[in-house]
Scaffold this motif. Structure first.
Motif, PDB file in Angstrom:
ATOM      1  N   ALA A 122       0.833  -1.198   0.000  1.00  0.00           N
ATOM      2  CA  ALA A 122       0.000   0.000   0.000  1.00  0.00           C
ATOM      3  C   ALA A 122       0.867   1.248   0.000  1.00  0.00           C
ATOM      4  N   LYS A 123       1.973   1.201   0.720  1.00  0.00           N
ATOM      5  CA  LYS A 123       2.839   2.370   0.805  1.00  0.00           C
ATOM      6  C   LYS A 123       3.877   2.374  -0.294  1.00  0.00           C
ATOM      7  N   GLY A 124       3.795   1.405  -1.180  1.00  0.00           N
ATOM      8  CA  GLY A 124       4.769   1.332  -2.265  1.00  0.00           C
ATOM      9  C   GLY A 124       6.166   1.007  -1.772  1.00  0.00           C
ATOM     10  N   MET A 125       6.245   0.240  -0.654  1.00  0.00           N
ATOM     11  CA  MET A 125       7.559  -0.071  -0.087  1.00  0.00           C
ATOM     12  C   MET A 125       7.789  -1.568  -0.069  1.00  0.00           C
ATOM     13  N   GLY A 126       7.205  -2.250  -1.041  1.00  0.00           N
ATOM     14  CA  GLY A 126       7.254  -3.704  -1.059  1.00  0.00           C
ATOM     15  C   GLY A 126       8.651  -4.275  -0.989  1.00  0.00           C
ATOM     16  N   ASP A 127       9.660  -3.490  -1.447  1.00  0.00           N
ATOM     17  CA  ASP A 127      11.023  -4.006  -1.449  1.00  0.00           C
ATOM     18  C   ASP A 127      11.792  -3.623  -0.192  1.00  0.00           C
ATOM     19  N   GLN A 128      11.114  -2.923   0.722  1.00  0.00           N
ATOM     20  CA  GLN A 128      11.817  -2.533   1.954  1.00  0.00           C
ATOM     21  C   GLN A 128      11.510  -3.517   3.065  1.00  0.00           C
ATOM     22  N   TYR A 129      12.489  -3.714   3.901  1.00  0.00           N
ATOM     23  CA  TYR A 129      12.304  -4.692   4.972  1.00  0.00           C
ATOM     24  C   TYR A 129      12.616  -4.057   6.328  1.00  0.00           C
ATOM     25  N   PHE A 130      11.572  -3.966   7.155  1.00  0.00           N
ATOM     26  CA  PHE A 130      11.806  -3.644   8.571  1.00  0.00           C
ATOM     27  C   PHE A 130      11.523  -4.944   9.317  1.00  0.00           C
ATOM     28  N   TRP A 131      12.602  -5.613   9.760  1.00  0.00           N
ATOM     29  CA  TRP A 131      12.465  -6.988  10.265  1.00  0.00           C
ATOM     30  C   TRP A 131      11.439  -7.107  11.387  1.00  0.00           C
ATOM     31  N   LEU A 132      11.470  -6.115  12.268  1.00  0.00           N
ATOM     32  CA  LEU A 132      10.501  -6.167  13.373  1.00  0.00           C
ATOM     33  C   LEU A 132       9.507  -5.025  13.261  1.00  0.00           C
ATOM     34  N   GLY A 133       9.380  -4.441  12.078  1.00  0.00           N
ATOM     35  CA  GLY A 133       8.440  -3.346  11.875  1.00  0.00           C
ATOM     36  C   GLY A 133       9.006  -2.025  12.350  1.00  0.00           C
ATOM     37  N   THR A 134       8.131  -1.027  12.436  1.00  0.00           N
ATOM     38  CA  THR A 134       8.575   0.293  12.881  1.00  0.00           C
ATOM     39  C   THR A 134       7.679   0.769  14.003  1.00  0.00           C
ATOM     40  N   ASP A 135       8.152   1.756  14.758  1.00  0.00           N
ATOM     41  CA  ASP A 135       7.345   2.263  15.859  1.00  0.00           C
ATOM     42  C   ASP A 135       6.484   3.448  15.408  1.00  0.00           C
ATOM     43  N   HIS A 136       5.888   4.131  16.381  1.00  0.00           N
ATOM     44  CA  HIS A 136       4.932   5.186  16.047  1.00  0.00           C
ATOM     45  C   HIS A 136       5.592   6.366  15.334  1.00  0.00           C
ATOM     46  N   LEU A 137       6.913   6.459  15.343  1.00  0.00           N
ATOM     47  CA  LEU A 137       7.587   7.549  14.631  1.00  0.00           C
ATOM     48  C   LEU A 137       8.305   7.031  13.382  1.00  0.00           C
TER      49      LEU A 137
END
Lengths: 309, 349, 386
Positions: C157-172
């Protein structure tokens, strides 16, 4: 015994005096005054407010007034929260804290004793290992992590309880469990060690030689001897519950003293913070005193060395 | 005299981390009604294990009865269930332990500790049991029993506590009283009082007593018969006179010779060299041979059987075999025994 | 008891035994020093060994973990806030939760209403283009009778399909993996330094008090008695209010309260050892105080000091997390396990992954240190040496 109590009371007063003095001078050094909340006041109005709080007097006078106030149960006036007297704020909030804390203490201790006894009687068996694992997890996992787990599973996923709400008795269930886990594990570990010792003692052998059944030995001879020393860890357990209550009340939105403390920290309301700290100190010291006296009462060996005879 | 208890070829082992410790290796003896049998031996000889096996008090699961019979009034106690043993313990056979300081429950009144057995075995109610408890305390020589009955163990001295333990053991008029080193933890003067008390009790109640001790002096004082144990076996058994005046086993010689007495003036004490064997792997042949200055070649090959000396006296040593060379006891031991005979006293009496 | 075959024994056996060599007193087992015994006992303790390995892994990860991604501690970017975990390879296994999606159940009177709710929650702009729906219950028109499971592909949805945040990101929008290991590093540093200070102060105070005894001991004990009467919690809270929040303040607050326990234990042990005969023997031989301490006291109390330190580390980890949780500890943007857990709680309902990983990590650290402490206590206990 009377001399012992007097000595203990003396120590208690010294300790409270030190804490009160420390907190008074810390408060003097910290930034913040009742004025912060009312920045738009004119010079004259400010002077009136300062006068009202007695902040124009020299520090020693304030100190004496503070101490006399303390003796009468006056903890000062909050900088925030509509300038309510701190004593009143705390009085309003002591109920929920005491309720959850007491429930957690009772449930945790009783279940912990049961778990520890089972572990000792089935020493080195499956039940022993299970309860040892529970005890290690319980003493290790911080209560707020446990609270998060409970909240997520039982409130968010299963929806059995509200996530964070206060009012009905069932709202106390999750926070009570979260708080009870540490005393439960402490009691279980302690009782297991004590009971294993007691079961291996010579007087248990004497009882066996009398022809008493195992259940009878554990119940009549073992239980009491293992239980008496448990009194000594009630103090640390109570402190645990107090520490835990600060975060647990925050997590479950319980309108208690711990929650008040955390919100006071966020807005730098020093009188309330100090008042709460003093209350905690007082509660802790009184609990320790009661526990020590209780110990002397229920252990016949100490009763005599206390000078009763 | 009829046999009250017959122990036949009793073998007890402990399974430990390092292997099987053979604590008792084939012990047989009888106990007659109204007699006192002393079992003597150094620590680790298996005398205490024997006594706790009689009571069914072996620590489970480490302690195991490998074989043997314990016939009490014709019934084999080894085969009894825990439940059946509970009816025998305290009622038929009771026990006095070594350390009076730790063998009483510190948080229970003395009275209640005596009452327990009475309620369980005699079906008394509390009031009757308490009356009996006071009588018992009086019987074992505790002054003001009606006050003492309501006190806790720490309010008693060591000797007084041992009297209480004896009162507990006597509560249900047991047929056998096993006393496991009852005086070892006490001062010498108190020891004498407790021994006197036990003799008195036996006179009055005709209870059979098994007296476990390492102290030969005590044995001479109280026992009718003596069994000497070494490395899990009885090496010599007989009446007090047999064992004290006519000892046959070199180990008994050693024990008698090493006993200090007032009569033995500037005489050197006889010592037994070496240490008791490791019961994890007991030596082949006679376990005492490595320490025995009179050992024969056969001792290294075969364990000696019990040889009969007289109708009452047996000893397990090859020296009694008809082919054995004539070996007399050492001179110092002989003089010691002659001393006993002259004064009519045995040991430290 | 005599039987016949006893009579047939060969005569030459009844000669005095010729002793070859006295083997009755040879020592059958190799002798081990206390240290060797302790090591042996410890290495036989499986849970303690596993704990030790886990701890080593955690410590290594707290050093190298933050460098394994391209994101820094404070790389804020609100456009990628609160992304779910998304890891290469692992994303293929959907139930692991590393596929970069958010999943939840939605209820409504009809399936359509339930779907609308999902779109409203997840992604208004794209009108549900990146949401997969699975109808769990068709519903009969009554309130909340229909149920759909919505899976929102956030990264697409954010057009970041090739990016990897292994444990995701926080509120910022900061990378949770990086912050998790940095937070662990901060928590561990605080715990180790606090424990070290406890050790130094406690051993010095307790040692002096116990070794010299008498008047010195008396005064020192009165001071401790009063200090112990004040609950740790109270002192720590007061200290934290007074000092600027931060790593140093937490360490100081923990050290000020923590050493009393160690001091009491060390004093007790020193008193006990000091009065034993072998120390008296050393004294009568004219050994100096210094070498008595070095050769007799220290080796005997070493075990208890190590064990006690082992237990003070998890308690420091706990207090740091507690302080950061109630807002008195680490200041943002620095992370610690406590502050991460605090953020996790604020997002528990929709983004539980923000709480799960720091919570697991702090629990692991506490459990492993406690088991390790137990293991060491057993290892130093002569009764446990078999």
């Amino acid at each position: 015994m009377a001399r012992y109590i007097l000595r203990r009371l003396g120590y208690m007063i010294v300790t409270l005096f030190i804490i009160a003095t420390l907190s008074f001078f810390l408060m003097k050094m910290l930034p913040g005054s009742p004025l912060n909340a009312e920045d738009k006041l004119s010079e004259e109005q400010k002077a009136i407010v300062l006068e009202k709080y007695g902040l124009n007097d020299p520090v020693p006078v304030q100190y004496v007034r503070y101490l006399t106030g303390l003796v009468q149960g006056d903890l000062g006036i909050s900088f925030k929260f509509d300038n309510t007297p701190v004593t009143q704020i705390l009085m309003d909030r002591i109920g929920p804290s005491a309720l959850v804390g007491f429930q957690a203490m009772v449930i945790g201790t009783i279940l912990g004793i049961a778990l520890g006894l089972i572990a000792a009687v089935f020493h080195n068996g499956f039940l022993d290992y299970t309860s040892t694992i529970i005890a290690v997890l319980g003493t290790s996992i911080p209560s707020f992590v446990f609270a998060g787990l409970l909240q997520y599973v039982f409130a968010v996923e299963l929806g059995w309880f509200p996530v964070a709400l206060w009012g009905e008795p069932e709202h106390t269930i999750l926070p009570t469990i979260a708080l009870a886990i540490t005393p439960l594990a402490t009691a279980a570990r302690f009782i297991r060690t004590e009971m294993v010792d007691v079961l291996g003692s010579n007087y248990m052998l004497t009882a066996k030689a009398k022809g008493i059944s195992q259940a009878g030995r554990v119940w009549k001879h073992g239980f009491r001897n293992a239980l008496i020393p448990l009194v000594t860890v009630i103090g640390p357990m109570a402190v645990n519950i107090m520490t835990g209550s600060m975060v647990i009340e925050q997590i479950f939105a319980i309108p208690g003293i711990g929650e008040q403390f955390v919100s006071s920290v966020l807005v730098n309301d020093y009188p309330t913070i100090m008042g709460t700290t003093l209350l905690y100190a007082f509660a802790f010291i009184v609990i320790i005193l009661i526990v020590d006296l209780l110990y002397g009462l229920i252990d016949p060996r100490i009763r005599v060395t206390g000078g009763n005879k | 005299m009829s046999k009250l208890l017959e122990v036949k070829d009793l073998r007890v082992s402990f399974n430990t981390y390092n292997g099987e410790v053979q604590a008792v290796r084939g012990v047989s003896f009888d106990l007659n009604e109204g007699e006192t049998l002393a079992i003597v031996g150094e620590s680790g000889s298996g005398k205490s294990v024997t006594s706790s096996t009689l009571m069914g008090l072996l620590p489970k699961p480490a302690g195991v009865i490998k074989s043997g019979q314990i016939l009490f009034q014709g019934e084999d106690l080894v085969k009894k269930s825990e439940k059946e043993m509970q009816k025998i313990r305290g009622k038929e056979i009771s026990m006095v332990f070594q350390d009076p300081l730790s063998s009483l429950n510190p948080t229970m009144k003395i009275g209640n500790q005596i009452i327990e057995g009475l309620i369980k075995h005699q079906g008394m109610n509390r009031a009757e049991a308490k009356k009996k408890a006071i009588e018992l305390l009086d019987q074992v020589g505790i002054p003001h029993p009606e006050i003492r009955v309501n006190q806790y163990p720490h309010q008693f001295s060591g000797g007084m506590r041992q009297r209480v333990v004896i009162a507990i053991a006597l509560a249900c008029n047991p047929k056998i009283l096993i006393a496991d080193e009852p005086t070892t933890a006490l001062d010498v003067t108190i020891q004498a009082q407790i021994l006197e008390l036990m003799k008195e009790i036996q006179r009055d109640t005709k209870t059979s007593i098994i007296f476990i001790t390492h102290d030969l002096g005590v044995v001479a004082n109280v026992a009718d018969r003596v069994a000497v144990m070494y490395a899990g076996k009885i090496v010599e058994i007989g009446t007090v006179d047999d064992v004290f005046y006519n000892p046959k086993h070199p180990y008994t010689w050693g024990l008698l010779g090493s006993m200090p007495t007032l009569d033995a003036e500037d005489e050197e004490l006889y010592t037994i060299p070496g240490t008791p064997p490791d019961m994890l792997n007991p030596p082949k042949g006679d376990a005492f041979a490595p320490r025995n200055e009179f050992a024969l070649e056969i001792d290294a090959v075969m364990e000696p059987p019990m040889f009969k000396v007289s109708d009452t006296h047996y000893a397990a040593t090859w020296l009694l075999h008809k082919n054995a060379p004539k070996i007399e006891m050492p001179e110092s031991v002989r003089r010691r025994i002659e001393g006993f005979a002259k004064t009519g006293k045995k040991g430290g009496e | 008891m005599e039987n016949n075959n006893l009579n047939n024994l060969p005569k030459d056996l009844f000669k005095p035994l010729v002793r070859k060599e006295d083997t009755s007193e040879t020592i059958s087992k190799p002798s081990r020093t206390f240290g060797q015994e302790a090591k042996r006992t410890f290495f036989k303790n499986k849970p303690a060994l596993i704990s030790l390995m886990l701890l080593v892994i955690i410590i290594i990860m707290s050093i190298v973990g933050p460098h394994m991604t391209e994101y820094g501690n404070d790389d804020q970017n609100l456009s990628r806030a609160k992304l779910p975990p998304h890891a290469p390879v692992l994303e293929k296994i959907s139930w692991l939760g590393f596929d970069g999606t958010l999943t939840d159940d939605f209820k409504g009177s009809t399936v359509e209403e339930a779907k609308r709710k999902a779109i409203l929650r997840f992604d208004k702009e794209n009108k549900g283009k990146f949401i997969d729906f699975k109808v769990k219950s068709k519903g009969n028109g009554e309130r909340n009778s229909a149920k759909v499971e919505a899976t929102y592909h956030v990264y697409e949805a954010k057009g970041m399909g090739d990016q990897y945040f292994w444990l995701g990101t926080d509120h910022l929008g900061r990378d949770q993996w990086t912050r998790l290991w940095l937070g662990t590093r901060v928590s561990l540093i605080i715990a180790f330094v606090a424990a070290l200070l406890d050790l130094l102060i406690g051993v010095a105070y307790g040692g002096i008090s116990g070794f010299f005894g008498g008047k010195v001991d008396n005064y020192m004990q009165r001071v401790i008695e009063i200090l112990v009467g004040i609950p740790n919690l109270v002192i720590i809270l007061l200290m934290m209010l007074f000092m600027q929040p931060g790593i140093m303040s937490i360490v100081i607050a923990l050290a000020i309260t923590g050493w009393t326990g160690m001091a009491r234990i060390v004093r007790g042990e020193v008193m006990k050892v000091k009065n034993q005969e072998f120390v008296l023997a050393a004294r009568t031989l004219g050994t100096s105080n210094g070498s008595i301490i070095r050769k007799h006291l220290l080796p005997n109390i070493m075990g208890i000091i190590i064990v006690n330190t082992m237990f003070s580390i998890p308690s420091a980890v706990f207090f740091e997390a507690f302080l950061s949780f109630i807002g008195l500890g680490i200041v943002p943007p620095k992370a610690s396990l406590g502050s991460l857990i605090n953020i996790g709680f604020q997002n528990l309902r929709i983004y539980p992954h923000l709480l799960v990983y720091p919570a697991i990590l702090i629990s692991l650290i506490m459990i492993t240190f406690n088991i390790l402490g137990d293991g060491l206590r057993d290892a130093f206990d002569p009764k446990m040496h078999k």
